[in-house]
Design a protein around this motif. Structure first.
Motif, PDB file in Angstrom:
ATOM      1  N   GLN A   1      36.940   8.294  39.348  1.00 16.40           N
ATOM      2  CA  GLN A   1      36.856   8.993  40.804  1.00 16.40           C
ATOM      3  C   GLN A   1      38.258   8.749  41.509  1.00 16.40           C
ATOM      4  O   GLN A   1      38.537   9.880  42.160  1.00 16.40           O
TER       5      GLN A   1
ATOM      6  N   ILE B   1      40.680  11.208  40.281  1.00 12.28           N
ATOM      7  CA  ILE B   1      40.328  12.341  40.919  1.00 12.28           C
ATOM      8  C   ILE B   1      40.906  12.709  42.217  1.00 12.28           C
ATOM      9  O   ILE B   1      41.564  13.696  42.436  1.00 12.28           O
TER      10      ILE B   1
ATOM     11  N   SER C   1      37.157  17.730  36.111  1.00 11.74           N
ATOM     12  CA  SER C   1      36.671  17.310  37.291  1.00 11.74           C
ATOM     13  C   SER C   1      37.079  18.117  38.504  1.00 11.74           C
ATOM     14  O   SER C   1      36.468  18.091  39.533  1.00 11.74           O
TER      15      SER C   1
ATOM     16  N   ARG D   1      35.822  23.162  34.916  1.00 14.11           N
ATOM     17  CA  ARG D   1      34.250  22.925  34.472  1.00 14.11           C
ATOM     18  C   ARG D   1      33.445  23.804  35.106  1.00 14.11           C
ATOM     19  O   ARG D   1      32.682  24.151  34.071  1.00 14.11           O
TER      20      ARG D   1
ATOM     21  N   SER E   1      32.440   9.284  32.580  1.00 15.69           N
ATOM     22  CA  SER E   1      32.479  10.712  33.293  1.00 15.69           C
ATOM     23  C   SER E   1      31.190  11.347  33.389  1.00 15.69           C
ATOM     24  O   SER E   1      31.197  12.381  34.068  1.00 15.69           O
TER      25      SER E   1
ATOM     26  N   ARG F   1      29.356  11.936  36.718  1.00 14.90           N
ATOM     27  CA  ARG F   1      30.062  13.106  37.599  1.00 14.90           C
ATOM     28  C   ARG F   1      29.817  14.567  36.847  1.00 14.90           C
ATOM     29  O   ARG F   1      29.472  15.401  37.807  1.00 14.90           O
ATOM     30  N   HIS F   2      29.572  14.633  35.616  1.00 14.37           N
ATOM     31  CA  HIS F   2      29.241  15.829  35.122  1.00 14.37           C
ATOM     32  C   HIS F   2      27.738  16.151  35.649  1.00 14.37           C
ATOM     33  O   HIS F   2      27.706  17.527  35.819  1.00 14.37           O
TER      34      HIS F   2
END
Lengths: 224, 224, 224, 224, 224, 224
Positions: D47, D50, D76, D95, D118, D121-122
């Motif tokens: 994160q 990102i 992301s 995404r 990840s 987050r997905h």
């Protein structure tokens, strides 16, 4: 006056099975007649099959002047929307009837499909009902035509699939995802303890209730 | 053998109304008997009322030895889970039955509540069925006891609420969110053209279907 | 090699409109050809119309030997599933393409339907995509055939509907819920500031992308 | 005029891979240029990574005066919302583009993540799109940096993960959950028969369509 | 040891308001300190503002060695994920805390936004929490800076918006969608009868509970 | 003034466990008192048990004149709605509190049930909160009474279940689905690295926050 249960395929065996599956409902005193679609395919297995029977099914319903209602006995509910557009009589598809019945028999329903290829159609229908959160899983028997003719083999596979739905997927209700499986319903229940729904039985009982209650999807407006 | 429809409040008027509402189903030939809960409140309007009737309702069902099934005729479905835990006979709550019936009569159902205060309970129940995306709206009549006694006034309000559900909220099916409104069903349908569900009729028809089909939420396991 | 955009109705005007709407995509250098279904109804307004065009549309696609892909230019996506079952070429329905495009243009999409009667079908399709939480509302123009012929009148109604979707329903994207509205898209955007999607443009752009990327819904398995 | 595809990490290898992955789209005749973020981390795995690239990516887009649109080539979608706030040009995150494309290629999509870390987050992103009911599963390759450098090893793991998504999780579409996997797409499709989406290809095709259609997320309002 | 409540904007007024809003929690005996981000914008109104404060907020938390936890007092929850990635101490965003608190105070929560432009961000956050079915509506005050400075004017608009959420949208809980509205909470409750949540109060109470319970989002693994 | 934590079963052991579990919260300086329901069953395992304790729990709360709030320490939240209907003091059920807390500790929560038979009730409650998309899975320990008395055996099963939730079901937060498991919380966290919620701790912390913030589900309306 008759409630017509229409098998949109041309298999006499399936049609006879429907008749037998519905015999407990004859006690309600309303005539029920099972028809098949002579021009239909022997079985309805593909999207092309499904759509190919919509028009002939619609045609057939137009000829049944003494109808009090219609049940379309194919788990893809072909033509249900079309027939509803033409009549105010109760019209039920067996898939939608089975799924809505399942909601009051448990928390999570599992569907047993005959073929893997039908599952995406089932999922789309469950999504369209807004019920994907209530679906435990949809699993296929994956039996060939000859194996399906073998009742012992079919039962065995039905039981193992129902147990998988119960033990791995968390289903507490089972839907037989096909018009021709009623003969196995009691045995699946006895072996698993799970309420098991034969979709044609569920839809026909629902249709009879609507006939007696005069419950139409399209009530007449009184402009008086 | 009898299907018992239990009104968990102590209003004779409501109980007589249920009897009348179910008369079309007597043609099916299975005895249906409407009982009321003498110790119940005159009306069930609060969460406390709901929970106060669960135990007495459960007690009552235990005494009905010739029962073939039970319908709990209160839109809060009090005790339904408890009774199901004790019996394998069909047990239906009128709210869950009405909502599952609505799924095959349209895309978006609207509920007419008597009181604003019941709406949060209705919403929670719709959420619990996973059906909040299918609910158009839930709107209350907001009539006092005396106004409810005035049939003209009540009908007028029912029609304006149903029209609002149809025209503003996009409902294409209406559920009468109370056990005592069956007498208005036909008039709501005639005035709006929307399929309108009386929950007690829906639940009783469903219960009868299950009795004839031997469809239990708790089938016996055959250990043989 | 050609991407075929098939209008399943028999209106030359709509077909010419499609051709014009797609002219900006000709710059991509891939031939695009708009066909109409001569045996189709002049307009597709009912479920019966929808199902009546599935078979002829399917037939038509079978005759187009130089096809690189198909776009079905009717907001009911008739036959899309059937054609996909027969070919590995890209096949896009304009409704599903418009809705999936809307997801990256805003949070809540609004749909403008021509007729009230189409809305339940739209809602069912949105539900089936699992997207009912992303839908702000679906509102109809409710214009008769003659009014639709009046461009000023139609634009006026489109703008008021789009503003209602934006201001009352919280839509931040608008989908023109019909194949024949592309000529108004720029004006709806200029008047409302909302991204506005012409479904045929969206589907055709998507189809071209898939053709160039060789993105098939049914890739060939290499058994080597 | 150029469509810029920005790789927010500083890996030349990934950037070269993007260029190669997008070569089939050069045939559309619109210049596409792949840039990388020199100040970005070698890979975007946390994160913190990102968020650390959002400002520099935003800065970079401000300097690209001949841009016709932007694709942010990191799964992301860092900075996509920020860039959209500043420009009316098409801005696509790979995404969101991959997920919306998946909706028209099947019923249930599966995502292949590089790292387990990840996946939350997905999932949050899929939830935010309202699509959690369409997600079959998200599974990680769990390969270390050195293993990822080994193409045979990576392919092997990609195939076993894709098969698991298909056979255990019910996925009928696969999304490669990373910007650097395009080279494997055809082999995953050939081995599994599942439509497989490279997110950068999907996003770039979508961006080109928007450029040609002048489809903006923020159309100019005409105050005339 | 101190719980730090960080206001990521540079408004001393807002920071003082936070301090006052949290005074009832000082009785719990754990030091609470409100800081502001000197380099932050005077107010956080755009996506660019949000992302611009993530890095400085993260930096600030790194310098607070005696921290027992962090509350990020901006309704966009900027940097919450980043800070969580770096520490095992409780880190709460006021938006997520307010929304999760609302779930146990009613069935449907309404959000009052300061500006219309924030609503899409709120909706995306509610969707991301999977809670869009619990949201009644999100409505904006639409007051300019000067009007917001006028307390009477602001209260008046807050009350009318809360009443609209209650009466038109069916909300039974209200969330003040901003860090600087705590002073109005009691008056909104007294005027509407609806439980009203100040997000900073909700998040700080939650953080204190986690500190005392040693409830971390990232507990240490004991490899012993 | 006292916050009452009511264990609706009659097990002294469970009640003592609650007292111990809540000791970290005594530092907040507000009196907390754990009571049990002498007339309750030794354990609450069935729907009948649940409903049988609602009235006595309600009665008990009526006698506690110095109460500042109530926590109902049974994972079925019996009587919570009833008590809320009677008082404006904070009333929290441990299940709803645990689930809403989980939302800010991870993306997908897993629940550990004692018995398989409780899972349908848990699922219905999660559905009713609109959170089924956030639930990873609900898995049962399936230990008999004697096994539960064996702490080593119980811990072992808790750990294997928590690992299964993490590794197979994708949970990143664990909820101990019972009032009597607090003693294991730290060990589950240390063994799995997953944030683990003891529902009584979560609910009591939440109740204390509401007491200090004067956050009521039913604020008094000021008719002045």
């Amino acid at each position: 006056m008759t409630l017509y249960v229409i098998n949109p395929n041309s298999s006499q065996g399936v049609t006879d099975g429907l008749k037998k599956a519905l015999s407990p409902l004859e006690a309600l005193g309303h005539p029920i007649r099972c028809l098949m679609l002579n021009e239909g395919p022997p079985g309805i297995e593909t999207q092309a099959h499904i759509d190919s029977v919509i028009q002939p099914t619609l045609q057939l319903t137009r000829t049944l002047d003494d109808a009090t209602g219609f049940v379309i006995a194919c788990f893809s509910d072909p033509g249900v929307k079309d027939i509803r557009a033409e009549t105010a009589l109760p019209v039920l598809g067996i898939r939608e009837a089975a799924i809505s019945s399942a909601l009051t028999l448990g928390n999570r329903f599992g569907i047993i499909a005959i073929r893997q290829g039908s599952i995406p159609r089932h999922l789309a229908a469950v999504d369209a009902m807004g019920l994907s959160d209530r679906l435990a899983a949809d699993r296929a028997l994956e039996l060939g035509v000859t194996e399906l003719a073998d009742e012992t083999r079919t039962l065995q596979r039905l039981l193992s699939t129902a147990r998988h739905l119960r033990d791995e997927d968390g289903a507490d209700v089972v839907i037989l995802g096909c018009a021709g499986m009623a003969q196995y319903r009691a045995r699946v229940e006895a072996a698993t303890g799970l309420p098991t729904i034969d979709p044609t039985q569920a839809a026909t009982a629902m249709a009879l209730g609507r006939i007696f209650l005069r419950q139409s999807h399209k009530p007449e407006v009184n402009h008086a």
